[in-house]
Design a protein around this motif. Structure first.
Motif, PDB file in Angstrom:
ATOM      1  N   ARG A 130     -47.291 -42.971  83.521  1.00  0.00           N
ATOM      2  CA  ARG A 130     -47.058 -41.858  82.264  1.00  0.00           C
ATOM      3  C   ARG A 130     -45.852 -42.635  81.326  1.00  0.00           C
ATOM      4  NH1 ARG A 130     -46.943 -36.141  85.403  1.00  0.00           N
ATOM      5  NH2 ARG A 130     -49.217 -35.942  85.910  1.00  0.00           N
ATOM      6  N   PHE A 131     -46.229 -42.444  80.236  1.00  0.00           N
ATOM      7  CA  PHE A 131     -45.074 -43.188  79.072  1.00  0.00           C
ATOM      8  C   PHE A 131     -43.856 -42.065  79.291  1.00  0.00           C
ATOM      9  CE2 PHE A 131     -43.572 -43.354  74.702  1.00  0.00           C
ATOM     10  CZ  PHE A 131     -43.171 -44.546  74.873  1.00  0.00           C
ATOM     11  N   GLU A 132     -44.021 -40.713  79.594  1.00  0.00           N
ATOM     12  CA  GLU A 132     -43.182 -39.722  79.485  1.00  0.00           C
ATOM     13  C   GLU A 132     -42.234 -39.774  80.686  1.00  0.00           C
ATOM     14  OE1 GLU A 132     -46.720 -39.111  77.330  1.00  0.00           O
ATOM     15  OE2 GLU A 132     -46.418 -39.186  79.332  1.00  0.00           O
ATOM     16  N   THR A 133     -42.237 -40.636  81.648  1.00  0.00           N
ATOM     17  CA  THR A 133     -41.396 -40.570  82.869  1.00  0.00           C
ATOM     18  C   THR A 133     -41.026 -42.132  83.011  1.00  0.00           C
ATOM     19  OG1 THR A 133     -43.485 -41.581  84.251  1.00  0.00           O
ATOM     20  CG2 THR A 133     -43.202 -38.829  83.923  1.00  0.00           C
ATOM     21  N   ASP A 190     -33.518 -40.705  70.446  1.00  0.00           N
ATOM     22  CA  ASP A 190     -32.805 -41.425  69.372  1.00  0.00           C
ATOM     23  C   ASP A 190     -33.896 -42.109  68.718  1.00  0.00           C
ATOM     24  OD1 ASP A 190     -30.596 -40.079  69.897  1.00  0.00           O
ATOM     25  OD2 ASP A 190     -29.322 -41.807  70.532  1.00  0.00           O
ATOM     26  N   LEU A 191     -34.857 -42.729  69.430  1.00  0.00           N
ATOM     27  CA  LEU A 191     -36.063 -43.494  68.890  1.00  0.00           C
ATOM     28  C   LEU A 191     -37.119 -42.487  68.376  1.00  0.00           C
ATOM     29  CD1 LEU A 191     -35.973 -46.431  71.356  1.00  0.00           C
ATOM     30  CD2 LEU A 191     -35.823 -46.596  68.916  1.00  0.00           C
ATOM     31  N   ASN A 192     -37.038 -41.236  68.581  1.00  0.00           N
ATOM     32  CA  ASN A 192     -38.115 -40.207  68.270  1.00  0.00           C
ATOM     33  C   ASN A 192     -39.416 -40.419  69.106  1.00  0.00           C
ATOM     34  OD1 ASN A 192     -36.660 -38.885  66.283  1.00  0.00           O
ATOM     35  ND2 ASN A 192     -37.003 -40.496  64.785  1.00  0.00           N
ATOM     36  N   LEU A 193     -39.151 -40.982  70.501  1.00  0.00           N
ATOM     37  CA  LEU A 193     -40.257 -41.147  71.345  1.00  0.00           C
ATOM     38  C   LEU A 193     -40.285 -40.261  72.323  1.00  0.00           C
ATOM     39  CD1 LEU A 193     -40.048 -45.028  71.572  1.00  0.00           C
ATOM     40  CD2 LEU A 193     -41.631 -43.639  70.146  1.00  0.00           C
ATOM     41  N   GLY A 194     -39.736 -39.075  72.126  1.00  0.00           N
ATOM     42  CA  GLY A 194     -39.872 -37.930  73.101  1.00  0.00           C
ATOM     43  C   GLY A 194     -38.891 -37.972  74.352  1.00  0.00           C
ATOM     44  N   PRO A 195     -38.549 -37.119  75.138  1.00  0.00           N
ATOM     45  CA  PRO A 195     -37.922 -36.815  76.370  1.00  0.00           C
ATOM     46  C   PRO A 195     -38.746 -37.872  77.484  1.00  0.00           C
ATOM     47  CG  PRO A 195     -39.047 -34.961  76.057  1.00  0.00           C
ATOM     48  CD  PRO A 195     -39.347 -35.584  74.882  1.00  0.00           C
ATOM     49  N   VAL A 196     -37.900 -38.093  78.396  1.00  0.00           N
ATOM     50  CA  VAL A 196     -38.288 -38.856  79.420  1.00  0.00           C
ATOM     51  C   VAL A 196     -37.519 -38.086  80.928  1.00  0.00           C
ATOM     52  CG1 VAL A 196     -38.129 -41.025  80.945  1.00  0.00           C
ATOM     53  CG2 VAL A 196     -38.177 -41.022  78.377  1.00  0.00           C
ATOM     54  N   ARG A 197     -38.717 -37.851  81.903  1.00  0.00           N
ATOM     55  CA  ARG A 197     -38.338 -36.998  82.915  1.00  0.00           C
ATOM     56  C   ARG A 197     -38.445 -38.018  84.096  1.00  0.00           C
ATOM     57  NH1 ARG A 197     -43.202 -35.375  81.407  1.00  0.00           N
ATOM     58  NH2 ARG A 197     -44.798 -35.432  82.951  1.00  0.00           N
ATOM     59  N   ALA A 198     -38.065 -37.798  85.205  1.00  0.00           N
ATOM     60  CA  ALA A 198     -37.983 -38.492  86.424  1.00  0.00           C
ATOM     61  C   ALA A 198     -39.404 -38.087  87.029  1.00  0.00           C
ATOM     62  CB  ALA A 198     -36.897 -37.886  87.434  1.00  0.00           C
ATOM     63  N   VAL A 199     -40.096 -39.426  87.735  1.00  0.00           N
ATOM     64  CA  VAL A 199     -41.227 -39.147  88.396  1.00  0.00           C
ATOM     65  C   VAL A 199     -41.177 -38.600  89.820  1.00  0.00           C
ATOM     66  CG1 VAL A 199     -42.983 -40.706  89.756  1.00  0.00           C
ATOM     67  CG2 VAL A 199     -42.048 -41.444  87.228  1.00  0.00           C
ATOM     68  N   LEU A 204     -43.305 -49.539  71.921  1.00  0.00           N
ATOM     69  CA  LEU A 204     -42.667 -48.306  72.060  1.00  0.00           C
ATOM     70  C   LEU A 204     -41.692 -48.580  73.339  1.00  0.00           C
ATOM     71  CD1 LEU A 204     -44.990 -45.447  71.267  1.00  0.00           C
ATOM     72  CD2 LEU A 204     -43.738 -47.092  69.834  1.00  0.00           C
ATOM     73  N   GLN A 205     -42.100 -48.998  74.331  1.00  0.00           N
ATOM     74  CA  GLN A 205     -41.637 -49.087  75.606  1.00  0.00           C
ATOM     75  C   GLN A 205     -40.511 -50.187  75.673  1.00  0.00           C
ATOM     76  OE1 GLN A 205     -40.096 -47.191  78.014  1.00  0.00           O
ATOM     77  NE2 GLN A 205     -42.233 -46.762  79.114  1.00  0.00           N
ATOM     78  N   THR A 206     -40.782 -51.339  74.966  1.00  0.00           N
ATOM     79  CA  THR A 206     -40.076 -52.402  74.586  1.00  0.00           C
ATOM     80  C   THR A 206     -38.772 -52.044  73.790  1.00  0.00           C
ATOM     81  OG1 THR A 206     -41.940 -53.900  74.674  1.00  0.00           O
ATOM     82  CG2 THR A 206     -39.925 -54.760  73.445  1.00  0.00           C
ATOM     83  N   LYS A 207     -39.189 -51.080  72.707  1.00  0.00           N
ATOM     84  CA  LYS A 207     -37.906 -50.736  72.116  1.00  0.00           C
ATOM     85  C   LYS A 207     -37.070 -49.775  72.786  1.00  0.00           C
ATOM     86  CE  LYS A 207     -40.503 -50.011  67.791  1.00  0.00           C
ATOM     87  NZ  LYS A 207     -41.254 -49.021  66.852  1.00  0.00           N
ATOM     88  N   ARG A 208     -37.222 -49.034  73.738  1.00  0.00           N
ATOM     89  CA  ARG A 208     -36.490 -48.317  74.746  1.00  0.00           C
ATOM     90  C   ARG A 208     -35.650 -49.168  75.562  1.00  0.00           C
ATOM     91  NH1 ARG A 208     -40.741 -44.031  77.746  1.00  0.00           N
ATOM     92  NH2 ARG A 208     -40.861 -42.180  76.074  1.00  0.00           N
ATOM     93  N   ALA A 209     -36.494 -50.372  76.128  1.00  0.00           N
ATOM     94  CA  ALA A 209     -35.715 -51.076  76.912  1.00  0.00           C
ATOM     95  C   ALA A 209     -34.733 -51.700  76.250  1.00  0.00           C
ATOM     96  CB  ALA A 209     -36.819 -51.992  77.557  1.00  0.00           C
ATOM     97  N   ALA A 210     -34.792 -52.128  74.916  1.00  0.00           N
ATOM     98  CA  ALA A 210     -34.082 -53.099  74.316  1.00  0.00           C
ATOM     99  C   ALA A 210     -32.951 -52.363  73.827  1.00  0.00           C
ATOM    100  CB  ALA A 210     -34.646 -53.710  73.120  1.00  0.00           C
ATOM    101  N   VAL A 211     -33.046 -51.306  73.114  1.00  0.00           N
ATOM    102  CA  VAL A 211     -31.784 -50.431  73.008  1.00  0.00           C
ATOM    103  C   VAL A 211     -30.891 -49.822  74.269  1.00  0.00           C
ATOM    104  CG1 VAL A 211     -31.178 -48.160  71.999  1.00  0.00           C
ATOM    105  CG2 VAL A 211     -32.976 -49.413  71.014  1.00  0.00           C
TER     106      VAL A 211
END
Length: 432
Positions: free
Chosen positions: A207-210, A364-373, A418-425
């Motif tokens: 999942r992208f959200e976790t 902050d990237l407007n990509l939604g929350p991330v929760r723990a797997v 999208l995940q690359t942006k998350r990782a880079a920031v």
């Protein structure tokens, strides 16, 4: 690749760079760079997926390493290849970047190999539509490896990579670990000793959200049972006893009866052989058994794995299993041996803090929350070898995916940038 429709943009939460209200100007520049180079990222993804790198295809693993090594060299990292001959595998690729003294060292973990050997019918990267690509290791985990490269590229182009202390560790045998395991993971553990923070780009639950802040251990075990062979008419007598198959059955069932309710603990008997004559080839996970219905079984062998949430839980479960084995049925003997394995990654306070930081980046990237797997939804991974060495660790920075380890493995290409942006920031923020 076709442009995304407005509906898909809304569904994934994509927005323009200008709307990243919570990002600094530098972070907006980092995010914009990811979009600028996404075509290159897709090309790199396709290139490495189309190189077969099944774990035992040493040449293929090395070819994939060569592709990433060239990228890391171009980014200014110092690369080296660890030869895997001592542990019977291809090897590992390591890259290091020395930034400002006093800054935290961040370990980025991926792997080069897949479960798909050259004999597999699944060999090619294919774009099925706007939302789906397929291919061997497209998600597990060449998509994650590409995220590492592209995130570092964005940081370099923004002028901030020069300040960061980074170690990139791309393992060549994650899917089928070399032996001895202590030697195959020695250099990863040494990298973890050097690092303060570990980030894994391995899949978790698809999942992208976790993201993953806890992984269970994975350890093999083998149960070997001996009985007294005799005509079946003599079973249960004082001289002959119960036989090997009854004893093996008792032990395995009592494992289940005693421990199956323990939270996050699993122990799976994957193979059982029993009879008058048993031959087990451990390194190939196969065997043969001969027996007759009118002969009491002389031998039985059971192999399986055990997964636990913490070292303490694993130790307690192993002790309980050994105690069960020790209560032999009449005229039987049994031994239980635990092999080398992946340690657990416990959900430490530091890991939760790292997840909170990652969640804030995503918001902050407007990509939604991330929760723990949920740890039950993810397997073992190399990041677990950093447990006890780093202050905080998190895995599962990956593309959205499904069907891992099967010929139906797919990924969502929209989530790569999208995940690359998350990782880079994230790297920029924790690197400060």
């Amino acid at each position: 690749m076709k442009p995304l429709s407005p509906a898909l943009i809304l569904a994934l939460g994509l927005t323009t760079i200008a709307s990243y209200a919570q990002l600094t100007p530098l972070e907006k520049k980092i995010a914009a760079n990811v979009d600028k180079h996404n075509t290159e990222a897709m090309a790199l993804w396709k290139e490495v997926v189309n190189i077969n790198s099944g774990t035992m295809n040493f040449e293929g693993v090395r070819k994939v390493a060569n592709v990433f090594q060239a990228k890391l060299d171009a980014l200014g990292l110092t690369t080296r290849w660890i030869d895997g001959a001592p542990f019977q595998r291809a090897g590992h690729l390591v890259a290091e970047h020395k930034g400002k003294a006093g800054k935290k060292t961040i370990l980025l973990i991926g792997h080069l190999d897949t479960v798909f050997e050259p004999s597999s019918p699944f060999q090619e990267f294919k774009q099925l539509n706007d939302t789906t690509v397929s291919g061997p290791g497209v998600a597990d985990m060449k998509g994650g490896d590409v995220i590492i490269i592209q995130a570092l590229q964005a940081l370099k182009d923004a002028g901030v990579l020069k300040d960061l202390n980074i170690i990139v560790y791309l393992c060549g045998d994650e899917e089928n670990s070399g032996e001895p395991l202590a030697l195959a993971r020695r250099d990863l553990i040494e990298a973890a000793r050097t690092a303060d923070i570990a980030l894994g780009f391995e899949d978790g639950d698809g999942r992208f959200e976790t993201a993953t802040i806890a992984r269970r251990s994975s350890t093999d075990w083998q149960l070997t049972v001996k009985g007294v062979p005799a005509h079946s008419s003599q079973i249960f007598t004082d001289k002959i006893g119960a036989g090997a198959i009854y004893e093996a059955s008792r032990i395995v069932y009592t494992f289940y009866e005693t421990l199956s309710k323990e939270p996050n603990l699993t122990f799976n008997p994957g193979m059982i052989l029993g009879g008058t004559d048993v031959k087990h080839t451990a390194d190939q996970n196969l065997g043969t058994a001969f027996g007759k219905s009118n002969v009491v079984a002389q031998d039985a062998t059971v192999t399986g794995d055990i997964r636990a949430m913490s070292p303490e839980q694993l130790k307690k479960a192993q002790e309980t299993m050994q105690a069960i084995v020790a209560k032999h049925l009449p005229q039987t003997q049994a031994t239980l041996v635990f092999g080398e394995g992946y340690p657990p990654l416990a959900p430490t306070p530091g890991n939760y803090t790292l997840l909170e930081t990652f969640n804030k980046v995503s918001l902050d990237l407007n990509l939604g929350p991330v929760r723990a797997v949920n740890p039950r939804d993810a397997g073992a991974a190399d990041i677990s070898f950093t447990s006890g060495y780093v202050d905080m660790a998190m895995d599962g920075i990956k593309v959205r995916s499904a069907g891992g380890h099967t010929i139906h493995e797919t990924a969502d290409p929209r989530t790569l940038p999208l995940q690359t942006k998350r990782a880079a920031v994230l790297l920029h923020r924790i690197g400060k």
